[in-house]
Design a protein around this motif. Structure first.
Motif, PDB file in Angstrom:
ATOM      1  N   ILE A 236      72.064-102.789 -29.910  1.00 44.63           N
ATOM      2  CA  ILE A 236      72.023-103.473 -29.408  1.00 44.63           C
ATOM      3  C   ILE A 236      71.920-103.187 -27.835  1.00 44.63           C
ATOM      4  O   ILE A 236      70.644-103.647 -27.212  1.00 44.63           O
ATOM      5  N   TYR A 237      72.132-102.086 -27.208  1.00 46.30           N
ATOM      6  CA  TYR A 237      72.012-101.433 -26.326  1.00 46.30           C
ATOM      7  C   TYR A 237      70.773-100.720 -26.265  1.00 46.30           C
ATOM      8  O   TYR A 237      70.447-100.762 -24.743  1.00 46.30           O
ATOM      9  N   LEU A 238      70.019 -99.985 -27.120  1.00 50.35           N
ATOM     10  CA  LEU A 238      68.968 -99.554 -27.047  1.00 50.35           C
ATOM     11  C   LEU A 238      68.300-101.178 -26.886  1.00 50.35           C
ATOM     12  O   LEU A 238      67.088-100.001 -25.555  1.00 50.35           O
ATOM     13  N   PHE A 239      68.361-101.445 -26.589  1.00 50.40           N
ATOM     14  CA  PHE A 239      67.279-102.706 -25.968  1.00 50.40           C
ATOM     15  C   PHE A 239      67.963-102.633 -24.822  1.00 50.40           C
ATOM     16  O   PHE A 239      66.836-102.980 -24.109  1.00 50.40           O
ATOM     17  N   VAL A 240      68.610-103.113 -24.602  1.00 53.55           N
ATOM     18  CA  VAL A 240      69.696-103.648 -22.801  1.00 53.55           C
ATOM     19  C   VAL A 240      69.097-102.068 -22.238  1.00 53.55           C
ATOM     20  O   VAL A 240      69.198-102.325 -21.044  1.00 53.55           O
ATOM     21  N   ALA A 241      69.052-101.082 -22.737  1.00 55.03           N
ATOM     22  CA  ALA A 241      69.194 -99.766 -21.709  1.00 55.03           C
ATOM     23  C   ALA A 241      67.519-100.518 -21.081  1.00 55.03           C
ATOM     24  O   ALA A 241      67.264 -99.626 -20.283  1.00 55.03           O
ATOM     25  N   THR A 359      76.964-110.826 -18.955  1.00 59.02           N
ATOM     26  CA  THR A 359      77.249-111.159 -20.293  1.00 59.02           C
ATOM     27  C   THR A 359      78.019-109.712 -21.839  1.00 59.02           C
ATOM     28  O   THR A 359      78.156-109.530 -22.166  1.00 59.02           O
ATOM     29  N   CYS A 360      76.826-108.991 -21.452  1.00 56.78           N
ATOM     30  CA  CYS A 360      77.483-107.831 -22.474  1.00 56.78           C
ATOM     31  C   CYS A 360      78.307-106.932 -21.990  1.00 56.78           C
ATOM     32  O   CYS A 360      78.997-106.269 -22.833  1.00 56.78           O
TER      33      CYS A 360
END
Length: 449
Positions: A236-241, A359-360
């Protein structure tokens, strides 16, 4: 002397320690964003050598160093999380690293050379980054099952405080830099950080102090459940980066773009660094609008899961950067577009921030096992570091030896717009795959106090 409470209260009311945490966050964010708002201008205009002679950076070099610093601020949360969850507890870690944080501000105020810049930024990255996962996780720790329904409201107030502090500082520190110089401009955020530390310490007997888990924390992290969770969240965090790779350019490429625009608004010429204040001001307006208007309306049409909100925010980010790319195309043609156009881009990007960042933040806390709250928060913040490392690497790579850039003008903005669009499309697959599991701290009944 009263003893610290080690569990949240079984109450349907807002926990008593929340006001101290929220006020602390407002002052701390004033200190951080005030310092950050003037960094690019400071590095390109005010930096000096040891003899006091001008020693400025080029725009691409300043952007590269800016995003390298921001990435460091969001890598050190791992250290803070290890100290908080495994050794000293969240409260003690926050107080100790806050003092380091204060020292970093005053180093910047006293030394305007590249050495002073490096030392000050190192201390701030250690302090600001180290407390980041601890403060938000410590706030979540104040809630039990009985008042869990108030957690979203508390995180909204928490984010409101962040942006109240950021808004005031992004107006004040550029003014101080322009009229009083870097010593005063960096010292004022240091004073605010000292006040933030004092406020947080004042609420010590109102908090639930969740004890550190020691080896229990290590066992939890490396258990099957812990490793599986970290693997799922890392994806998830890879995309949010990539969202952060674009969003944090409000402090670099958007400031440099604003220098080339007509900045007269209502008879007053806004400083390029002051434009950043639009973001926190819009947050103050958009958080209640989304919480009490847009989200409830959309919830009647479609099930609004956290990941769907994040996904929508990514596509909105594409629109914001496409607008900035269009503006740069006009600038490249010798025109001077009005700053109102960039303010519109801020409105779009800030709407994306509400959907992605807030949200995250809550999603990360609720998905984390109770022994790993700070550590998972640090994992979330590593997405900010990864995004800024990407942007920093791009800016260092595109520098040509003769001072020109491989991505000139609008090409730079279109590159990031396209990259964000590809990321958003791929994230749609992740939304269909991920399954949520909520964890909240156990509480103690009021009658046992």
């Amino acid at each position: 002397m009263p003893r610290y409470r080690t569990a949240p209260l079984a109450t349907s009311q807002m926990p008593p320690g929340i006001p101290y945490i929220v006020v602390n966050e407002a002052a701390e964010r004033f200190s951080y964003y005030g310092m950050r708002a003037i960094l690019v201008v400071f590095m390109t205009q005010y930096l000096a050598d040891s003899m006091g002679r001008p020693d400025p950076m080029t725009p691409d070099e300043a952007k590269g160093w800016f995003h390298l610093f921001v990435s460091a601020v969001y890598l050190t949360p791992v250290l803070g999380a290890l100290l908080a969850d495994g050794v000293g507890g969240k409260y003690r870690t926050i107080v100790t690293l806050s003092l380091v944080y204060c020292l970093g501000h005053f180093v910047l105020a006293l030394d305007t050379t590249r050495i002073g810049l490096l030392m000050g930024q190192t201390l701030i990255a250690l302090g600001a980054g180290g407390i980041k996962p601890c403060v938000s996780a410590h706030m979540g720790d104040q809630f039990g099952a009985t008042n869990q329904h108030l957690l979203s409201r508390a995180f909204s107030w928490f984010y409101f405080a962040i942006n109240l502090g950021a808004f005031t500082s992004m107006l004040a520190t550029p003014y101080l830099l322009h009229h009083q110089g870097p010593a005063v401009a960096f010292a004022v955020p240091g004073v605010l950080m000292a006040l933030a530390t004092l406020t947080f310490w004042s609420g010590r007997y109102q908090y639930a102090h969740i004890p550190p888990q020691g080896f229990g924390f290590i066992r939890q992290v490396f258990s099957g459940e812990g490793l599986q969770l970290l693997g799922k969240l890392s994806l998830i965090y890879l995309f949010v980066a990539m969202f952060w790779a674009l969003f944090d350019q409000t402090g670099s490429s958007w400031v440099l773009q604003a220098q080339q625009m007509d900045r007269k608004l209502w008879g007053y010429e806004i400083l390029p660094s002051q434009i950043q204040a639009a973001n926190p001001l819009l947050i103050l307006l958009l958080v209640p609008l989304f919480s009490y208007g847009i989200y409830p309306y959309l919830a009647r049409i479609v099930k609004l899961t956290p990941l769907r909100k994040i996904s929508a925010g990514m596509f909105v980010t594409v629109l914001a950067f496409a607008l900035s790319a269009w503006l740069q195309m006009r600038i490249d043609a010798g025109q001077s577009p009005h700053i109102a156009w960039q303010l519109l881009a801020y409105l779009i990007l800030t709407s994306a921030e509400v959907m992605v960042s807030i949200t995250c933040l809550e999603f990360s806390y609720t998905q984390a096992p109770n022994a790993m709250k700070s550590f998972v928060m640090a994992f979330f913040m590593m997405s900010v570091a990864a995004g800024n490392l990407f942007t920093s690497a791009v800016n260092f790579f595109i520098q040509n030896p003769d001072g020109t850039s491989k991505l000139e003008g609008a090409e730079y903005f279109w590159f990031f717009t396209t990259t964000m669009l590809v990321t958003a499309l791929m994230f749609l697959l992740v939304v269909r795959w991920y399954r949520e599991k909520t964890h909240i701290q156990p509480e103690i009944p009021l009658e046992r106090l």
